[in-house]
Motif scaffolding. Structure first.
Motif, PDB file in Angstrom:
ATOM      1  N   ASN A 156       0.827  -1.212   0.000  1.00  0.00           N
ATOM      2  CA  ASN A 156       0.000   0.000   0.000  1.00  0.00           C
ATOM      3  C   ASN A 156       0.859   1.259   0.000  1.00  0.00           C
ATOM      4  N   ASN A 157       1.993   1.209   0.772  1.00  0.00           N
ATOM      5  CA  ASN A 157       2.911   2.362   0.780  1.00  0.00           C
ATOM      6  C   ASN A 157       3.457   2.625  -0.606  1.00  0.00           C
ATOM      7  N   LEU A 158       3.893   1.537  -1.258  1.00  0.00           N
ATOM      8  CA  LEU A 158       4.466   1.710  -2.592  1.00  0.00           C
ATOM      9  C   LEU A 158       3.416   2.192  -3.579  1.00  0.00           C
ATOM     10  N   MET A 159       2.179   1.730  -3.382  1.00  0.00           N
ATOM     11  CA  MET A 159       1.104   2.147  -4.297  1.00  0.00           C
ATOM     12  C   MET A 159       0.814   3.629  -4.146  1.00  0.00           C
ATOM     13  N   GLU A 160       0.830   4.090  -2.878  1.00  0.00           N
ATOM     14  CA  GLU A 160       0.607   5.533  -2.672  1.00  0.00           C
ATOM     15  C   GLU A 160       1.675   6.313  -3.415  1.00  0.00           C
ATOM     16  N   ASP A 161       2.942   5.834  -3.270  1.00  0.00           N
ATOM     17  CA  ASP A 161       4.039   6.489  -3.977  1.00  0.00           C
ATOM     18  C   ASP A 161       3.899   6.286  -5.468  1.00  0.00           C
ATOM     19  N   GLY A 162       3.502   5.045  -5.836  1.00  0.00           N
ATOM     20  CA  GLY A 162       3.431   4.687  -7.249  1.00  0.00           C
ATOM     21  C   GLY A 162       2.603   5.694  -8.011  1.00  0.00           C
ATOM     22  N   LEU A 163       1.487   6.091  -7.396  1.00  0.00           N
ATOM     23  CA  LEU A 163       0.602   6.983  -8.117  1.00  0.00           C
ATOM     24  C   LEU A 163       1.151   8.405  -8.145  1.00  0.00           C
ATOM     25  N   THR A 164       1.962   8.772  -7.096  1.00  0.00           N
ATOM     26  CA  THR A 164       2.551  10.108  -7.130  1.00  0.00           C
ATOM     27  C   THR A 164       3.944  10.072  -7.739  1.00  0.00           C
ATOM     28  N   LEU A 363      28.729  -1.375 -16.023  1.00  0.00           N
ATOM     29  CA  LEU A 363      27.450  -1.454 -15.288  1.00  0.00           C
ATOM     30  C   LEU A 363      26.417  -0.521 -15.933  1.00  0.00           C
ATOM     31  N   ALA A 364      26.857   0.699 -16.262  1.00  0.00           N
ATOM     32  CA  ALA A 364      25.926   1.679 -16.851  1.00  0.00           C
ATOM     33  C   ALA A 364      25.430   1.215 -18.213  1.00  0.00           C
ATOM     34  N   ALA A 365      26.280   0.476 -18.943  1.00  0.00           N
ATOM     35  CA  ALA A 365      25.925   0.096 -20.319  1.00  0.00           C
ATOM     36  C   ALA A 365      25.066  -1.172 -20.369  1.00  0.00           C
ATOM     37  N   LYS A 366      24.842  -1.801 -19.221  1.00  0.00           N
ATOM     38  CA  LYS A 366      24.077  -3.050 -19.232  1.00  0.00           C
ATOM     39  C   LYS A 366      22.665  -2.823 -19.747  1.00  0.00           C
ATOM     40  N   SER A 367      22.130  -3.826 -20.445  1.00  0.00           N
ATOM     41  CA  SER A 367      20.717  -3.734 -20.826  1.00  0.00           C
ATOM     42  C   SER A 367      19.905  -4.361 -19.698  1.00  0.00           C
ATOM     43  N   GLY A 368      18.622  -4.093 -19.695  1.00  0.00           N
ATOM     44  CA  GLY A 368      17.766  -4.738 -18.696  1.00  0.00           C
ATOM     45  C   GLY A 368      17.492  -3.898 -17.466  1.00  0.00           C
ATOM     46  N   TRP A 369      17.777  -2.595 -17.510  1.00  0.00           N
ATOM     47  CA  TRP A 369      17.417  -1.743 -16.362  1.00  0.00           C
ATOM     48  C   TRP A 369      15.898  -1.571 -16.345  1.00  0.00           C
ATOM     49  N   GLU A 370      15.285  -1.860 -15.218  1.00  0.00           N
ATOM     50  CA  GLU A 370      13.827  -1.718 -15.088  1.00  0.00           C
ATOM     51  C   GLU A 370      13.516  -0.432 -14.347  1.00  0.00           C
ATOM     52  N   LEU A 371      12.647   0.374 -14.920  1.00  0.00           N
ATOM     53  CA  LEU A 371      12.269   1.631 -14.272  1.00  0.00           C
ATOM     54  C   LEU A 371      11.434   1.340 -13.033  1.00  0.00           C
ATOM     55  N   SER A 372      11.786   1.925 -11.884  1.00  0.00           N
ATOM     56  CA  SER A 372      10.908   1.710 -10.732  1.00  0.00           C
ATOM     57  C   SER A 372      10.168   2.951 -10.288  1.00  0.00           C
ATOM     58  N   SER A 373      10.690   4.130 -10.552  1.00  0.00           N
ATOM     59  CA  SER A 373       9.871   5.309 -10.251  1.00  0.00           C
ATOM     60  C   SER A 373      10.293   6.484 -11.124  1.00  0.00           C
ATOM     61  N   THR A 374       9.346   7.361 -11.369  1.00  0.00           N
ATOM     62  CA  THR A 374       9.670   8.601 -12.077  1.00  0.00           C
ATOM     63  C   THR A 374       9.037   9.725 -11.274  1.00  0.00           C
ATOM     64  N   ASN A 377      12.171  15.418 -12.002  1.00  0.00           N
ATOM     65  CA  ASN A 377      13.453  15.304 -12.703  1.00  0.00           C
ATOM     66  C   ASN A 377      14.302  14.136 -12.205  1.00  0.00           C
ATOM     67  N   ILE A 378      13.636  13.127 -11.597  1.00  0.00           N
ATOM     68  CA  ILE A 378      14.385  11.973 -11.068  1.00  0.00           C
ATOM     69  C   ILE A 378      13.742  10.685 -11.558  1.00  0.00           C
ATOM     70  N   LYS A 379      14.572   9.753 -12.029  1.00  0.00           N
ATOM     71  CA  LYS A 379      14.058   8.417 -12.368  1.00  0.00           C
ATOM     72  C   LYS A 379      14.919   7.400 -11.644  1.00  0.00           C
ATOM     73  N   THR A 380      14.296   6.362 -11.077  1.00  0.00           N
ATOM     74  CA  THR A 380      15.100   5.315 -10.453  1.00  0.00           C
ATOM     75  C   THR A 380      14.883   4.009 -11.202  1.00  0.00           C
ATOM     76  N   PHE A 381      15.928   3.203 -11.268  1.00  0.00           N
ATOM     77  CA  PHE A 381      15.901   1.932 -11.985  1.00  0.00           C
ATOM     78  C   PHE A 381      16.544   0.859 -11.114  1.00  0.00           C
ATOM     79  N   THR A 382      16.174  -0.395 -11.369  1.00  0.00           N
ATOM     80  CA  THR A 382      16.907  -1.508 -10.746  1.00  0.00           C
ATOM     81  C   THR A 382      17.353  -2.463 -11.842  1.00  0.00           C
ATOM     82  N   HIS A 383      18.390  -3.216 -11.523  1.00  0.00           N
ATOM     83  CA  HIS A 383      18.910  -4.218 -12.457  1.00  0.00           C
ATOM     84  C   HIS A 383      19.187  -5.467 -11.637  1.00  0.00           C
TER      85      HIS A 383
END
Ligand SMILES: CCCCCC(=O)SCCNC(=O)CCNC(=O)[C@H](O)C(C)(C)COP(=O)(O)OP(=O)(O)OC[C@H]1O[C@@H](n2cnc3c(N)ncnc32)[C@H](O)[C@@H]1OP(=O)(O)O
Length: 554
Positions: A156-164, A363-374, A377-383
């Protein structure tokens, strides 16, 4: 099936026959889930001495496919009894009788609750711990229970964030697909063979039915035969009994780069409830599928178009669940880690410096980074690859890249914007571009403060378009051994890449390949309890935008 040995272990062995398999001759995931649930429940009942029901099943990652003719062996044992519930640990292996090769299929943890007898709850006796392994599983099971019981809150916490914290229109992509055609509905009648002697439908049977509809849904999107890769943690909300009609509804919620998440909802009705349209929601599960192309490669999926309120909720829900799954996998993993630090001595300084820059660039050039939040002006990804988790934070900053480079490579300034740093001082250097820092960080979870000995290597671009690079990795220095005051942590590969984006603007990418010494600092972020990564990124942007004026005066 064996009755189990002294340790309370219960084993089930089966040869995989065509009746257990799909059209490709592979053991069907539904059959596997049924066997897992039955073996685990019997281990629970052996401990409890009374009938037990499945309360929940933690995430299951399926690592190997079993084929017709091979043999499946399932071992289950109670790791810990809490009050009326207990955790059962399950290990599944597949053996080929022709080659004698044995492979690990999956590890699972389920919770069973002893059924009340005479209306009274049954308090379970403690488990007898014998081996060091028993003790380890016993203590880890308390941690798993904590995460399990807070799963809904974390979601639920992540969902609240997810929508914002998630901007659905963050990228212009005209190839996004609708998942409307993946909706599948199916009905089953619970008959005596599907239920235990008390008339309750087996949890494993319900899971098998869910897998059948989810598989159809995933295959429609993949346009290929989908294979189940993992099952998200789920709970059995209430029982289904003989005579109930179970309605299963599945739909693809979201796609990741090489996998899709399907959500399945199960509603139960008695005959009367069916006519009156009164449903009992007994279960919801989320299953992750992959599919292989005719060339034998994993199919890459286009992004999903989420437009309606309901599809946006399912889209964001899938991202939140993926975050929790990845976090659980790494926070709870107790795999021994190889030390990553190398001694910093005259003979290998140039090698370590090169390796530092090269590792971050790769590490930066790896493919497969999954976006987790936007967020703005900030985007976070996990690999997540081969049991290594990395994070990437991309920040848009209105600063020329050079001052950003100078400010970020001066690690002594970092405590000004990053609360994870208490202090940072230079303890050795071979020049301006390769320095060793002693970093101290605040304690987490009542542990001691941590410290790190880190080599920072930095490079300006060789040609236009190349980024500025600031790489960090742990080293050991004879003059600074670990002390009793701090827990010594290690940095495997971390740092910044700064890309110019015009005169006064740049994109700063922070990357970190996580080690057990770093995970405690971002654990709450991974599980949805804090936004510390985004907050630190905001701090970094503000720092760069306000401090640049001083560097331009230098
Ligand atoms: C041979 C093969 C047989 C296979 C067996 C089956 O398939 S059985 C069929 C499938 N399963 C079912 O039909 C079960 C349906 N669900 C239920 O009946 C109920 O939700 C339940 C009995 C599991 C829980 O009921 P309640 O939530 O009302 O009970 P209560 O709150 O007192 O909790 C009882 C204990 O369960 C724990 N518990 C509750 N929810 C949990 C969850 N999601 N994950 C882990 N544990 C949970 C609590 O911490 C508590 O443990 P402590 O007391 O230790 O603190």
């Amino acid at each position: 099936m064996s009755t189990g040995c002294e340790s309370g272990e219960v084993q089930m062995c089966h040869t995989v026959y065509p009746l257990h398999s799909n059209h490709l001759g592979e053991l069907s995931a539904g059959q596997l889930l049924t066997w897992i649930d039955t073996t685990a429940c019997l281990a629970a009942e052996r401990h409890a001495g009374v009938a037990c029901v499945t309360a929940s099943v933690d995430d299951i990652q399926i690592e190997e496919t079993a084929r017709v003719g091979q043999q499946i062996c399932i071992k289950a044992r109670v790791n810990r009894a809490f009050n009326t519930s207990m955790e059962v640990g399950i290990k599944v292996a597949v053996a080929d009788p022709l080659t004698n090769v044995q492979k690990h299929v999956c590890t699972a943890f389920s919770t069973y609750v002893a059924k009340p007898t005479g209306g009274k709850k049954v308090t379970l006796k403690p488990v007898r711990l014998q081996s060091p392994w028993d003790h380890l599983e016993y203590s880890l099971s308390a941690e798993r229970r904590r995460i399990r019981l807070y799963h809904e809150d974390a979601f639920n916490n992540l969902m609240e964030d997810g929508l914002t914290f998630y901007d659905l229109d963050w990228e212009e992509d005209h190839n996004k697909i609708s998942t409307d055609s993946t909706q599948v509905e199916s009905i089953e009648l619970v008959l005596p063979p599907h239920a235990n002697h008390q008339g309750n439908a087996f949890g494993g049977q319900i899971m098998a039915w869910m897998e059948t509809v989810a598989n159809i849904s995933a295959s429609r999107l993949c346009k290929a035969h989908a294979t189940l890769k993992s099952v998200d943690m789920f709970k059995f909300r209430g029982p289904a009994t003989v005579g109930d009609r179970l309605v299963f509804r599945a739909i693809v919620n979201n796609t990741f780069q090489k996998s899709v998440e399907v959500g399945v909802r199960v509603e139960a009705y008695t005959c009367g409830e069916w006519t009156a349209g009164k449903a009992r929601h007994i279960n919801s599960a989320f299953l992750i599928y992959q599919a292989v192309s005719s060339k034998g490669e994993l199919i890459q999926f286009p992004r999903v178009k989420a437009t309606r309120k309901d599809s946006v909720r399912r889209f964001c829900g899938a991202i939140a669940r993926r975050k929790i799954r990845v976090a659980r996998k790494y926070i709870l993993s107790n795999k021994p880690e190889k030390p990553v630090s190398h001694p910093w001595d005259k003979g290998n300084q140039s090698y370590l410096s090169y390796n530092n820059i090269a590792a971050l660039t790769v590490l930066a050039a790896k493919s497969g980074w999954e976006l987790s939040s936007t967020a703005q002006n900030i985007k976070t990804f996990t690999h997540d690859e081969n049991d290594v988790l990395s994070i990437k934070v991309e920040m848009q900053v209105t600063v020329h890249p050079r001052p950003a480079y100078l400010l970020l490579s001066d690690l002594g300034l970092r405590p000004n914007w990053d609360t994870h740093y208490l202090s940072c001082e230079v303890i050795d250097a071979t020049g301006e571009d390769d320095k060793i820092f002693h970093i101290t960080c605040p304690p987490v979870k009542q542990n001691k403060s941590r410290d790190f000995i880190v080599l920072m290597s930095r490079r300006s671009p060789y040609k236009n378009g190349d980024p500025y690079v600031i790489a960090m990795r742990s080293v050991t220095l004879a003059s600074h051994p670990p002390t009793a005051e701090y827990l010594r942590g290690e940095v495997q590969c971390a740092g910044f890449l700064i890309y110019s984006q015009g005169k006064d603007s740049c994109r700063v990418c922070y990357l970190n390949q996580l080690t057990s010494g770093i995970i405690p600092y971002i654990e709450e972020n991974l599980t949805g309890w804090s936004n510390s990564i985004e907050e630190t990124a905001f701090g970094c942007i503000t720092f760069l935008e306000t401090a640049q004026v001083y560097t331009t005066l230098l």
